[in-house]
Design an enzyme around this catalytic site. Sequence first.
Site, PDB file in Angstrom:
ATOM      1  N   LYS A 263       0.845  -1.197   0.000  1.00  0.00           N
ATOM      2  CA  LYS A 263       0.000   0.000   0.000  1.00  0.00           C
ATOM      3  C   LYS A 263       0.880   1.246   0.000  1.00  0.00           C
ATOM      4  O   LYS A 263       1.701   1.441   0.895  1.00  0.00           O
ATOM      5  CB  LYS A 263      -0.904  -0.027   1.228  1.00  0.00           C
ATOM      6  CG  LYS A 263      -1.737   1.237   1.442  1.00  0.00           C
ATOM      7  CD  LYS A 263      -2.676   1.081   2.635  1.00  0.00           C
ATOM      8  CE  LYS A 263      -3.390   2.388   2.966  1.00  0.00           C
ATOM      9  NZ  LYS A 263      -4.270   2.259   4.140  1.00  0.00           N
ATOM     10  N   ASP A 268      -2.743   9.849   4.026  1.00  0.00           N
ATOM     11  CA  ASP A 268      -4.132   9.434   4.169  1.00  0.00           C
ATOM     12  C   ASP A 268      -4.876  10.402   5.081  1.00  0.00           C
ATOM     13  O   ASP A 268      -4.844  10.276   6.296  1.00  0.00           O
ATOM     14  CB  ASP A 268      -4.196   7.997   4.721  1.00  0.00           C
ATOM     15  CG  ASP A 268      -5.633   7.491   4.844  1.00  0.00           C
ATOM     16  OD1 ASP A 268      -6.535   8.152   4.278  1.00  0.00           O
ATOM     17  OD2 ASP A 268      -5.836   6.441   5.478  1.00  0.00           O
ATOM     18  N   LYS A 275     -10.495  12.145   8.425  1.00  0.00           N
ATOM     19  CA  LYS A 275     -10.039  11.729   9.757  1.00  0.00           C
ATOM     20  C   LYS A 275     -10.022  12.936  10.699  1.00  0.00           C
ATOM     21  O   LYS A 275     -10.068  14.088  10.257  1.00  0.00           O
ATOM     22  CB  LYS A 275      -8.599  11.182   9.655  1.00  0.00           C
ATOM     23  CG  LYS A 275      -8.445   9.842   8.964  1.00  0.00           C
ATOM     24  CD  LYS A 275      -6.979   9.402   8.975  1.00  0.00           C
ATOM     25  CE  LYS A 275      -6.758   8.112   8.222  1.00  0.00           C
ATOM     26  NZ  LYS A 275      -7.395   6.933   8.843  1.00  0.00           N
ATOM     27  N   ASP A 286       1.495   5.955   5.634  1.00  0.00           N
ATOM     28  CA  ASP A 286       0.537   5.036   5.030  1.00  0.00           C
ATOM     29  C   ASP A 286       1.057   4.427   3.720  1.00  0.00           C
ATOM     30  O   ASP A 286       0.340   3.712   3.031  1.00  0.00           O
ATOM     31  CB  ASP A 286      -0.815   5.745   4.825  1.00  0.00           C
ATOM     32  CG  ASP A 286      -2.004   4.817   4.989  1.00  0.00           C
ATOM     33  OD1 ASP A 286      -1.831   3.731   5.555  1.00  0.00           O
ATOM     34  OD2 ASP A 286      -3.097   5.190   4.522  1.00  0.00           O
ATOM     35  N   ARG A 349      -7.469  -0.639   0.424  1.00  0.00           N
ATOM     36  CA  ARG A 349      -7.970  -1.810  -0.308  1.00  0.00           C
ATOM     37  C   ARG A 349      -8.330  -1.459  -1.744  1.00  0.00           C
ATOM     38  O   ARG A 349      -8.273  -2.310  -2.628  1.00  0.00           O
ATOM     39  CB  ARG A 349      -9.160  -2.411   0.464  1.00  0.00           C
ATOM     40  CG  ARG A 349     -10.361  -1.518   0.574  1.00  0.00           C
ATOM     41  CD  ARG A 349     -11.298  -1.934   1.710  1.00  0.00           C
ATOM     42  NE  ARG A 349     -10.788  -1.515   3.015  1.00  0.00           N
ATOM     43  CZ  ARG A 349     -11.372  -1.781   4.179  1.00  0.00           C
ATOM     44  NH1 ARG A 349     -12.495  -2.462   4.212  1.00  0.00           N
ATOM     45  NH2 ARG A 349     -10.838  -1.356   5.302  1.00  0.00           N
TER      46      ARG A 349
END
Length: 503
Positions: A263, A268, A275, A286, A349
């Site tokens: 990843k 992020d 967030k 990340d 994902r």
Amino acid sequence: MTTFAYSAAGPASVPCDVLVLPVFEGPEPGPGVREVKGADLLAHFRDAGLTGKLGEQLLVPNTGTLGVAAASVLLLGLGKRAEVRAEELRRAAGKVARQLAKRATVATTLAQAVGRQPAEAVQAVVEGHVLGAYRFERYKTSSQEGPDRLERYTVLGAPRWDARSARAAVARAETVATSVTFTRDLVNTPARDLTPAALAEAARAMAEEVGLEVRIWDERELAEGGFGGILGVGQGSVNPPRLIELAYRGAAASQPPIALTGKGITFDSGGLSIKTSEGMETMKDDMGGAAAVLGAMRAIALLKPKVNVVAAIPSAENMPSGSATRPGDVLRHRGGKTSEVLNTDAEGRLVLADALAYLAEQRPRAIVDAATLTGACMVALGEDLWGLFSTDRALARALLSAGEAVGEPGWELPLHRPYRALIDSDVADVKNIGKRYGGAITAALFLAEFVGDVPWAHLDIAGPAFRDKAGDYAPKGATGVPVRTLVAYVLGEASARPRAKRA
Ligand code: BES
Ligand code: ZN
Ligand code: MN
């Protein structure tokens, strides 16, 4: 730059600034302690209230009376003799590494504290030193600790040891450890400087240096190739996404490769499902999975195992903006499967789906991914352990034992098929979130949709990729986990006899 050397000379005869001698917990001294004839070093150690616990230290200056060629002797606790393995050597060597970096020359008998497998012990000592000495100071205008001076670090072995394999172990350790620090540097670099394009350029420079094949896909090529997950996650950022493809050829072209991915979210923010500011504090990390795969590929290129390895690493920046993917949007991944994005913070994902599908097309013998994927995995396993999910028993075992052997342990979690229903979508093939419970599992089940029947393992490294306090051989920040696990796994596959071809 420190030169690492190996010698079977007696510790008393080696001229150096510091001679590091291990002391066990219990009655026995460590290797080399008895050879210091001029003083009862063990008595000094005990008088100082020390018992030999791992990491305890006592520096004894040589005023000419110790009967050694060293200017000083550093006694270093190692723990109980029977419990000393490679990992304890790595930890002990790592703990004193910063201090030793301020001296010009160091020699140590540490590796002799493990009876069996001297090559592994030598490798652990050198790795522990390099990893423990690591600091990320690119953005410091002056170093608070003063400059590193270490010119020569000599690992002292026993005369009966095979010097050739010990020297090879020193070289292997340097390769592996510098690949880990390469990964740490990438992970520690702020997202302002490490955009997807910058990560790709760092990968290209590394590949050219070590002789890997490299191809960087830009956003236009990704669109032509149908990589809707990578593009969907990256579309809210002014820094466009990339796919980094690498290949190492160590065996005949007819041998199916091992495929790696990681990843590579350079930041992020959560996207529109934003967030909290606290939740974002460490989110430059990340791309830890991507950086670990790059570090592993670097080591593999230099160690030259007889196996083929390919990597396809997706990288994007997950930002909220007028052009960002919205909750409810549907993305079309490489290979055609669709996903409904209900939470833009479940972005890892989405980018991995494209990379996994792309790698599966190439029919590799196995696919392994590493990803800082879920907070849920950290809740389950804490910050030391990565979570493992796999469709293949032999692959799972190989990765768990590789991690165990190098001091980067993981633990298997179930790919529980009944939970697949939790990611059923009303409008697409799959949705990108389940419910709160079992979040690491539903994330893994999402990934499993994209690997077809290729044996696959997923390492959720959200916990161990980044530390909020220093460890024995990792400062606060990026750890480089699981570079050494991936390298050990690939080397193990190269020396194992090839598995029977799948039907
Ligand atoms: N990168 C995070 C996971 C993460 C969180 C890693 C904290 C390290 C520390 C990931 O993209 C994420 O945000 N996951 C969400 C998924 C949720 C929205 C289904 C999470 O874990 O909360
Ligand atoms: Zn993320
Ligand atoms: Mn996220």
